[in-house]
Design an enzyme around this catalytic site. Structure first.
Site, mmCIF file in Angstrom:
data_model
loop_
_atom_site.group_PDB
_atom_site.id
_atom_site.type_symbol
_atom_site.label_atom_id
_atom_site.label_comp_id
_atom_site.label_asym_id
_atom_site.label_seq_id
_atom_site.Cartn_x
_atom_site.Cartn_y
_atom_site.Cartn_z
ATOM 1 N N HIS A 8 -28.259 20.141 24.943
ATOM 2 C CA HIS A 8 -27.277 20.465 23.895
ATOM 3 C C HIS A 8 -27.065 21.970 23.799
ATOM 4 O O HIS A 8 -27.924 22.778 24.171
ATOM 5 C CB HIS A 8 -27.749 19.926 22.538
ATOM 6 C CG HIS A 8 -29.040 20.537 22.072
ATOM 7 N ND1 HIS A 8 -29.113 21.787 21.493
ATOM 8 C CD2 HIS A 8 -30.311 20.076 22.121
ATOM 9 C CE1 HIS A 8 -30.364 22.063 21.182
ATOM 10 N NE2 HIS A 8 -31.122 21.034 21.573
ATOM 11 N N SER A 11 -28.025 25.221 18.520
ATOM 12 C CA SER A 11 -27.890 24.618 17.193
ATOM 13 C C SER A 11 -28.240 25.645 16.121
ATOM 14 O O SER A 11 -28.763 26.725 16.418
ATOM 15 C CB SER A 11 -28.808 23.404 17.059
ATOM 16 O OG SER A 11 -30.160 23.842 16.968
ATOM 17 N N GLU A 81 -35.758 14.984 20.549
ATOM 18 C CA GLU A 81 -36.766 16.008 20.788
ATOM 19 C C GLU A 81 -38.081 15.597 20.129
ATOM 20 O O GLU A 81 -38.131 14.677 19.303
ATOM 21 C CB GLU A 81 -36.267 17.347 20.223
ATOM 22 C CG GLU A 81 -37.130 18.548 20.499
ATOM 23 C CD GLU A 81 -37.384 18.808 21.978
ATOM 24 O OE1 GLU A 81 -38.283 18.134 22.535
ATOM 25 O OE2 GLU A 81 -36.716 19.677 22.562
#
Length: 196
Positions: A8, A11, A81
């Site tokens: 990803h 964040s 995760e």
């Protein structure tokens, strides 16, 4: 068949340098740009399936990577995760208040040094392996979008990297890139590209 692995984009938790695993931080503006970079790199890559962690940062990245293709990402919570337990949302100072010097050891070897309440890596590895095995059983070229820890354990499960490599500081799935794994007819995995 091929597996394409994407971490990803950045964040809010990454930007704030927090310990977090299951806390559902969204992508930052930079994270969305990194997801677009990965999507651009994947434009010439063919895959018929996308499986992603259900956490927002991975899910948003998967949607961006899929773009206008005629497929929708599928959620696989097993790709989440590592759960950080009492460390979820803690910064460096707070984590040291909780666990002292154990935090330094954890950062350098998250597989063998696990603070209390943090998900054991062996449990995480088992859930990631189950998801990867399900993907392999389908036999389709698949994009996996997840997190540095879960993607690292996917490599370990496929026999592509041992812990000695995975624990090195320079080993990390970079934002905005993808890695390519070819699965032969004999089931053997070959890492054809890392952080492309």
């Amino acid at each position: 068949m091929y597996l394409y692995l994407v971490r990803h984009g950045q964040s809010e938790g990454n930007a704030r340098r927090l310990f977090f695993g299951h806390t559902d931080y969204p992508l930052t503006a930079l994270g969305r740009e990194q997801a677009r970079q990965a999507a651009d790199k994947l434009r010439a890559v063919s895959f018929s399936r996308c499986v992603a962690s259900d956490l927002l940062r991975a899910w948003e990245t998967a949607e961006i990577c899929v773009g206008s293709r005629a497929l929708r990402p599928e959620k696989c919570p097993a790709l989440r995760e590592q759960f950080m337990g009492a460390l979820e949302g803690c910064d460096w100072a707070q984590s040291h208040e909780l666990y002292g010097d154990m935090i330094d050891a954890f950062v350098h070897n998250w597989y063998d040094t696990v603070p209390p309440t943090v998900e054991p890596p062996t449990a995480m590895e088992a859930r990631v392996a189950a998801c990867v095995d399900d993907v392999l059983a389908r036999g389709e070229d698949t994009l996996l979008v997840a997190h540095n820890g879960s993607l690292s354990l996917a490599l370990k499960h496929l026999g592509l990297m041992g812990l000695d490599v995975l624990m090195q500081p320079e080993h990390a799935f970079r934002h905005g890139c993808y890695s390519a794994i070819r699965i032969g007819e004999d089931g053997k995995a070959v890492l054809e590209g890392f952080n492309l």
